[in-house]
Design a protein around this motif. Structure first.
Motif, PDB file in Angstrom:
ATOM      1  N   VAL A 129       0.839  -1.192   0.000  1.00  0.00           N
ATOM      2  CA  VAL A 129       0.000   0.000   0.000  1.00  0.00           C
ATOM      3  C   VAL A 129       0.876   1.246   0.000  1.00  0.00           C
ATOM      4  N   ARG A 130       1.899   1.255   0.835  1.00  0.00           N
ATOM      5  CA  ARG A 130       2.781   2.417   0.910  1.00  0.00           C
ATOM      6  C   ARG A 130       3.474   2.673  -0.430  1.00  0.00           C
ATOM      7  N   LEU A 131       3.919   1.624  -1.095  1.00  0.00           N
ATOM      8  CA  LEU A 131       4.555   1.792  -2.397  1.00  0.00           C
ATOM      9  C   LEU A 131       3.609   2.441  -3.398  1.00  0.00           C
ATOM     10  N   GLY A 136       3.064   8.148  -6.901  1.00  0.00           N
ATOM     11  CA  GLY A 136       2.707   9.334  -7.671  1.00  0.00           C
ATOM     12  C   GLY A 136       1.896   9.035  -8.912  1.00  0.00           C
ATOM     13  N   GLU A 137       1.440   7.784  -9.072  1.00  0.00           N
ATOM     14  CA  GLU A 137       0.634   7.432 -10.247  1.00  0.00           C
ATOM     15  C   GLU A 137      -0.677   8.211 -10.265  1.00  0.00           C
ATOM     16  N   HIS A 138      -1.264   8.406  -9.095  1.00  0.00           N
ATOM     17  CA  HIS A 138      -2.466   9.216  -8.949  1.00  0.00           C
ATOM     18  C   HIS A 138      -2.198  10.294  -7.905  1.00  0.00           C
ATOM     19  N   LEU A 228      -7.745   7.612  -1.781  1.00  0.00           N
ATOM     20  CA  LEU A 228      -6.717   7.493  -2.802  1.00  0.00           C
ATOM     21  C   LEU A 228      -6.416   6.032  -3.102  1.00  0.00           C
ATOM     22  N   LEU A 229      -6.377   5.209  -2.059  1.00  0.00           N
ATOM     23  CA  LEU A 229      -6.106   3.789  -2.268  1.00  0.00           C
ATOM     24  C   LEU A 229      -7.216   3.131  -3.089  1.00  0.00           C
ATOM     25  N   GLU A 230      -8.463   3.562  -2.883  1.00  0.00           N
ATOM     26  CA  GLU A 230      -9.564   3.032  -3.696  1.00  0.00           C
ATOM     27  C   GLU A 230      -9.321   3.289  -5.177  1.00  0.00           C
ATOM     28  N   VAL A 231      -8.741   4.444  -5.487  1.00  0.00           N
ATOM     29  CA  VAL A 231      -8.421   4.756  -6.880  1.00  0.00           C
ATOM     30  C   VAL A 231      -7.374   3.782  -7.400  1.00  0.00           C
ATOM     31  N   TYR A 232      -6.352   3.541  -6.612  1.00  0.00           N
ATOM     32  CA  TYR A 232      -5.307   2.596  -7.021  1.00  0.00           C
ATOM     33  C   TYR A 232      -5.855   1.181  -7.182  1.00  0.00           C
ATOM     34  N   MET A 233      -6.708   0.776  -6.253  1.00  0.00           N
ATOM     35  CA  MET A 233      -7.204  -0.601  -6.252  1.00  0.00           C
ATOM     36  C   MET A 233      -8.385  -0.797  -7.199  1.00  0.00           C
ATOM     37  N   GLY A 234      -9.137   0.270  -7.464  1.00  0.00           N
ATOM     38  CA  GLY A 234     -10.306   0.151  -8.312  1.00  0.00           C
ATOM     39  C   GLY A 234     -11.478  -0.522  -7.640  1.00  0.00           C
TER      40      GLY A 234
END
Length: 259
Positions: A129-131, A136-138, A228-234
């Motif tokens: 998660v930290r990575l 900086g992708e989103h 923000l994590l929801e965006v990364y995970m979808g």
């Protein structure tokens, strides 16, 4: 320390001259590893002297003392620094065996350490998660000195697709275990009572969805990690995990959690 009272940090220079257990927490931020060991020590009634690690700063005094600049780190008398989640947990269990956070049965002990490693260890839940959050992708694209320092400290050869897959694997396994435990009438990850597994997930859950302010105080930017994590995970975090988190915090933790 009374419930909800802010941690009163001792200057590092003073703490170095003291005996007993000294521990560095990230000041003002409920960092997952820090919250976990704080709750373990508090539940066991182990006294400790807190010192502050400043997020995004060089922390040269802490580095001169402990050989590194991150938190948490435990110092017991003149013994070696303990920086890894597993050695902090073992030390707490040795200093005060009750209430137990590690099962006595060897098979259950091995299962617990494997489970906790998937949450806390290298290539585990928190690390991946930290990575993603540091990649900086989103986000806004702004990179202050603290972000750049954290990125250099926690660099990795894996990409975000790898991290997403690891997070999905671990989250799926935790959901499966909770469902299996519920079928047996238990509200805990292992057995019929609280273990370190429940504490570590509760501490790390703020990365997925921030606890309510009555459970944990934190800066606004930390509260934004979950969205923000929801965006990364979808996809959102499974509700069964958040329900478990809230139950553990309200039943066992000193509230609100404050660092």
């Amino acid at each position: 320390m009374a419930e909800g009272e802010a941690v009163r940090y001792v200057p590092i220079k003073e703490a170095r001259a003291m005996r007993g257990l000294r521990i560095a927490f990230t000041s003002g931020v409920p960092g997952a590893w820090g919250v976990a060991i704080k709750m373990i020590l508090d539940l066991k009634g182990i006294d400790y002297i807190p010192v502050a690690q400043i997020p995004g700063a060089p922390n040269e005094e802490l580095k001169a003392w402990t050989g590194q600049s991150s938190a948490p780190v435990l110092m017991l008398n003149d013994d070696r620094p303990r920086t890894q989640w597993s050695e902090m947990l073992v030390l707490a269990e040795q200093l005060q065996p009750e209430p137990r956070m590690i099962p006595v049965d060897e098979d259950e002990r091995m299962a617990l350490f494997g489970f906790c490693h998937e949450i806390c260890g290298d290539d585990g839940l928190g690390w991946n998660v930290r990575l993603m959050l540091l990649s900086g992708e989103h986000g806004s694209g702004e990179e202050d000195d603290g972000t750049l320092l954290m990125r250099s400290r926690y660099s990795s050869p894996v990409d975000n697709n790898y991290s997403r897959n690891r997070v999905r694997q671990i989250v799926g396994a935790m959901v499966k275990r909770l469902e299996s435990q519920a079928a047996k009438g238990s509200r805990y990850f292992m057995g019929d009572g609280l273990t370190a597994a429940d504490i570590y997930w509760t501490a790390f859950s703020n990365l997925f969805a921030a606890m309510s302010s009555d459970l944990c105080t934190m800066p606004d930017y930390v509260r934004g990690f979950g969205k923000l994590l929801e965006v990364y995970m979808g996809e959102p975090t499974p509700q069964i995990l958040l329900n478990h988190r809230d139950y553990i915090a309200r039943t066992h933790f000193r509230l609100p959690i404050t660092l």
